[in-house]
Design an enzyme around this catalytic site. Structure first.
Site, PDB file in Angstrom:
ATOM      1  N   LYS A 271      67.012  75.453 101.155  1.00 20.00           N
ATOM      2  CA  LYS A 271      65.677  75.532 100.493  1.00 20.00           C
ATOM      3  C   LYS A 271      65.366  74.275 101.346  1.00 20.00           C
ATOM      4  O   LYS A 271      65.712  73.060 101.383  1.00 20.00           O
ATOM      5  CB  LYS A 271      65.160  75.441  99.529  1.00 20.00           C
ATOM      6  CG  LYS A 271      65.542  77.423  98.946  1.00 20.00           C
ATOM      7  CD  LYS A 271      65.597  77.229  96.924  1.00 20.00           C
ATOM      8  CE  LYS A 271      64.398  77.169  96.991  1.00 20.00           C
ATOM      9  NZ  LYS A 271      64.358  77.870  95.477  1.00 20.00           N
TER      10      LYS A 271
ATOM     11  N   GLU B 199      61.550  75.389  90.080  1.00 16.46           N
ATOM     12  CA  GLU B 199      61.232  74.215  90.744  1.00 16.46           C
ATOM     13  C   GLU B 199      59.502  73.886  89.560  1.00 16.46           C
ATOM     14  O   GLU B 199      59.961  74.880  89.008  1.00 16.46           O
ATOM     15  CB  GLU B 199      60.171  74.641  91.878  1.00 16.46           C
ATOM     16  CG  GLU B 199      58.753  75.444  92.173  1.00 16.46           C
ATOM     17  CD  GLU B 199      57.817  74.692  93.261  1.00 16.46           C
ATOM     18  OE1 GLU B 199      58.084  74.397  93.967  1.00 16.46           O
ATOM     19  OE2 GLU B 199      57.214  75.985  93.637  1.00 16.46           O
TER      20      GLU B 199
ATOM     21  N   TYR C 114      71.052  82.937  96.580  1.00 21.30           N
ATOM     22  CA  TYR C 114      69.757  83.448  97.052  1.00 21.30           C
ATOM     23  C   TYR C 114      70.399  85.268  95.956  1.00 21.30           C
ATOM     24  O   TYR C 114      71.080  85.607  96.009  1.00 21.30           O
ATOM     25  CB  TYR C 114      69.735  84.542  98.382  1.00 21.30           C
ATOM     26  CG  TYR C 114      68.244  85.036  98.430  1.00 21.30           C
ATOM     27  CD1 TYR C 114      67.583  84.661  98.801  1.00 21.30           C
ATOM     28  CD2 TYR C 114      69.011  86.518  98.421  1.00 21.30           C
ATOM     29  CE1 TYR C 114      66.371  85.525  98.941  1.00 21.30           C
ATOM     30  CE2 TYR C 114      68.025  87.292  98.791  1.00 21.30           C
ATOM     31  CZ  TYR C 114      67.009  86.717  99.185  1.00 21.30           C
ATOM     32  OH  TYR C 114      65.582  87.590  99.764  1.00 21.30           O
ATOM     33  N   LEU C 115      68.804  84.642  95.202  1.00 17.67           N
ATOM     34  CA  LEU C 115      69.689  86.064  93.882  1.00 17.67           C
ATOM     35  C   LEU C 115      68.869  87.097  94.293  1.00 17.67           C
ATOM     36  O   LEU C 115      67.958  86.751  95.550  1.00 17.67           O
ATOM     37  CB  LEU C 115      68.759  85.051  92.371  1.00 17.67           C
ATOM     38  CG  LEU C 115      69.341  83.859  91.799  1.00 17.67           C
ATOM     39  CD1 LEU C 115      68.364  83.914  90.768  1.00 17.67           C
ATOM     40  CD2 LEU C 115      70.677  84.680  91.944  1.00 17.67           C
TER      41      LEU C 115
ATOM     42  N   ARG D  79      50.691  70.629  87.989  1.00 20.53           N
ATOM     43  CA  ARG D  79      49.309  70.764  88.237  1.00 20.53           C
ATOM     44  C   ARG D  79      48.416  71.765  87.609  1.00 20.53           C
ATOM     45  O   ARG D  79      49.877  72.109  86.994  1.00 20.53           O
ATOM     46  CB  ARG D  79      48.419  70.208  89.530  1.00 20.53           C
ATOM     47  CG  ARG D  79      49.809  71.465  89.998  1.00 20.53           C
ATOM     48  CD  ARG D  79      48.936  71.941  91.973  1.00 20.53           C
ATOM     49  NE  ARG D  79      50.102  72.897  92.572  1.00 20.53           N
ATOM     50  CZ  ARG D  79      50.505  74.137  92.309  1.00 20.53           C
ATOM     51  NH1 ARG D  79      49.589  74.883  91.608  1.00 20.53           N
ATOM     52  NH2 ARG D  79      51.432  75.154  93.310  1.00 20.53           N
TER      53      ARG D  79
HETATM   54  P1  ADP Z   1      57.972  77.226  97.251  1.00 21.35           P
HETATM   55  O1  ADP Z   1      57.381  75.590  96.857  1.00 21.35           O
HETATM   56  O2  ADP Z   1      57.839  76.944  98.455  1.00 21.35           O
HETATM   57  O3  ADP Z   1      57.008  78.191  96.685  1.00 21.35           O
HETATM   58  P2  ADP Z   1      59.964  77.770  95.811  1.00 21.35           P
HETATM   59  O4  ADP Z   1      61.133  77.516  95.099  1.00 21.35           O
HETATM   60  O5  ADP Z   1      58.458  77.853  93.673  1.00 21.35           O
HETATM   61  O6  ADP Z   1      58.915  77.497  96.716  1.00 21.35           O
HETATM   62  O7  ADP Z   1      60.174  79.509  95.661  1.00 21.35           O
HETATM   63  C1  ADP Z   1      58.964  80.498  96.276  1.00 21.35           C
HETATM   64  C2  ADP Z   1      59.316  81.612  96.424  1.00 21.35           C
HETATM   65  O8  ADP Z   1      61.159  81.949  96.955  1.00 21.35           O
HETATM   66  C3  ADP Z   1      60.034  82.319  95.170  1.00 21.35           C
HETATM   67  O9  ADP Z   1      59.289  82.616  93.982  1.00 21.35           O
HETATM   68  C4  ADP Z   1      61.005  82.471  94.737  1.00 21.35           C
HETATM   69  O10 ADP Z   1      60.013  84.603  95.776  1.00 21.35           O
HETATM   70  C5  ADP Z   1      61.406  83.006  96.807  1.00 21.35           C
HETATM   71  N1  ADP Z   1      62.924  82.299  95.916  1.00 21.35           N
HETATM   72  C6  ADP Z   1      63.006  80.579  95.655  1.00 21.35           C
HETATM   73  N2  ADP Z   1      64.684  80.242  95.171  1.00 21.35           N
HETATM   74  C7  ADP Z   1      65.288  81.795  95.555  1.00 21.35           C
HETATM   75  C8  ADP Z   1      66.246  81.541  94.897  1.00 21.35           C
HETATM   76  N3  ADP Z   1      67.483  81.355  95.005  1.00 21.35           N
HETATM   77  N4  ADP Z   1      66.725  83.204  95.020  1.00 21.35           N
HETATM   78  C9  ADP Z   1      65.889  84.237  95.223  1.00 21.35           C
HETATM   79  N5  ADP Z   1      64.647  84.021  95.443  1.00 21.35           N
HETATM   80  C10 ADP Z   1      64.403  82.838  95.673  1.00 21.35           C
END
Ligand code: ADP
Length: 447
Positions: free
Chosen positions: A158, A287, A202-203, A291
């Site tokens: 990420k 995260e 990755y869940l 806002r």
């Molecule tokens: P962004 O800021 O790009 O939206 P996030 O970290 O909020 O990124 O992740 C967005 C989405 O990606 C999450 O709501 C989830 O669906 C998926 N996601 C993020 N991290 C994981 C993870 N470790 N395992 C599985 N899915 C994930």
């Protein structure tokens, strides 16, 4: 209290802020690009200032033009809405340097949470549970390999500066890691000008559950319960619920207590959302958004609190004036995002909305800047309306949403309304039996 607020946004959220201001007796200044001269937020505001041509970077992201508009109209505060400049720490700082109030958190907190690595280390230090993964930025592919072997495949690379689901790549095995690593970094550099990446396990079947927080300037922090935003396509939310169909009151109270204690220790003020992945009864922080969120109305419906009003009161220096035990929840709320997109291909469909008819009746709320004859410009986000329902139970909310989706009419542009109808009719959705991967499988099955 402020007497005049400038709203640095467009569309439904500009209107949403304007409505709160009206009810509080605060005058409003709309800003708009030349493409939005006929927009609803421009028509309804007390004053309007054109801040530039259609391209967002020359108008809604044009800090100098927005500040000039605030100065010439005598606005005392700026509400950034969501998107655009809402999570731009430099903007928040500049607004305050000009003697105006920024309706949001401090620039420092926006900056901390804007970098997902700093956000995670900050939250971990405050006792918030994380997704297992790297301790911060990965130095090189060898380190990625080591961490992946420790937490177990599949893993996700990420972007530290990520947002909107970009700069995120899954590797199911060591063989896929090198490619995920380089694609995520290239995408992150192109999208955010920063190729720092980190790694998370990755869940495979989590739900996306997030917590709405408000804090005042005096260390009082409360939460307004959770939203389940698991229905996503390409990491973009499409339908949200409050509360989550799977969370118990005890689980909500426990994660709420952890989150509010952490943010109170930080001195966090104004609105914020902590996003978690929830699997096997465990919450893992991913995260924080510093806002107001698109999906805030579902929280407002079940808690009967106007979150924008609260944001404005907090920015004006007022105390919350209530505690956690004063916040109660009633019934269930669902929001469907209505995007001007092809419901099968998700390709945006800008154009003229020849006919718009909004549904109504008990428990139905439409947050939208649409009107018949409105031209959806091709320059911005494709979301044109949010349809929100509230009812005593989840089953009643689903029936109410189905009824509202039958009533709504949007002619002239394609929308995702047919997809929402299919989702609401699906037995798995109706049972609340879904994860973040459900919608993509569902759309693949149904097209
Ligand atoms: P962004 O800021 O790009 O939206 P996030 O970290 O909020 O990124 O992740 C967005 C989405 O990606 C999450 O709501 C989830 O669906 C998926 N996601 C993020 N991290 C994981 C993870 N470790 N395992 C599985 N899915 C994930």
């Amino acid at each position: 209290m402020f007497s005049k607020i400038l709203i640095a946004n467009r569309g439904e959220i500009a209107l949403r802020v304007l409505r709160a201001c009206r009810e509080m007796g605060i005058r409003t200044v709309a800003v708009h690009s030349t493409a939005d001269a006929d927009a609803m937020h421009v028509r309804l505001a007390d004053e309007a200032v054109c801040i530039g041509p259609p391209a967002a970077r020359e108008s809604y992201l044009n800090v100098a033009a927005i500040l000039s508009a605030a100065t010439i109209t005598g606005a005392e505060a700026i509400h950034p809405g969501y998107g655009f400049l809402s999570e731009n720490a430099d903007f928040a700082e500049t607004v305050e340097a000009h003697g105006l109030a920024f309706i949001g958190p401090t620039a420092e907190h926006i900056r901390t949470m804007g970098d997902k690595i700093t956000a995670k280390t900050t939250m971990e230090a405050l006792g918030v549970p994380l997704v297992p993964g790297s301790d911060g930025e990965l130095a090189n592919i060898d380190e990625a390999r080591e961490v992946a072997a420790r937490v177990g495949y599949p893993v996700l690379i990420k972007a530290a500066a990520g947002g909107g689901g970009r700069g995120m790549k899954v590797a199911h095995s060591e063989g896929e890691l090198a490619e995920a690593w380089s694609v995520a970094r290239t995408e992150a550099l192109a999208a955010f000008g920063n190729d720092a990446v980190y790694l998370e396990k990755y869940l495979d079947r989590p739900r996306h559950i997030e917590l709405q927080i408000l804090g005042d300037m005096y260390g009082n922090v409360v939460h307004f319960g959770e939203r389940d935003c698991s229905l996503q396509r390409r990491h973009q939310k499409l339908l949200e619920e409050a509360g989550s169909p799977v969370l118990s009151v005890e689980e909500r109270d426990a994660i709420g207590a952890t989150a509010t204690a952490a943010l109170s220790k930080m001195g966090y003020r104004n609105a914020g959302t902590l996003e978690f992945l929830y699997q096997d009864g465990q919450f893992c922080f991913i995260e924080m958004n510093t806002r107001l969120q698109v999906e805030h109305p579902v929280t407002e419906m079940v808690s009967d609190v106007d979150l924008v009003r609260e944001q404005i009161r907090i920015a004006a220096g007022e105390k919350l004036g209530y505690g956690q035990s004063d916040i109660t929840f009633s019934g269930h709320a669902i929001e469907c995002r209505i995007n001007a997109e092809d419901p099968d291909t998700f390709i945006p469909c800008p154009g003229t909305v020849d006919v718009f008819h909004a549904p109504g009746g008990l428990g139905v709320r439409v947050d939208s800047a649409l009107y018949s004859g409105y031209r959806v410009p091709p320059f911005y986000d494709s979301m044109i309306a949010k349809l929100i329902v509230h009812a005593p139970t989840r089953a009643a909310a689903i029936a109410r949403m189905q009824r509202a989706l039958d009533e709504i009419v949007v002619e002239g542009v394609k929308t995702v309304i047919p997809l929402h109808r299919r989702i609401l009719a699906d037995p798995e959705f109706q049972r609340g039996d879904y994860t973040i991967h459900w919608l993509e499988n569902f759309t693949a099955r149904n097209t």
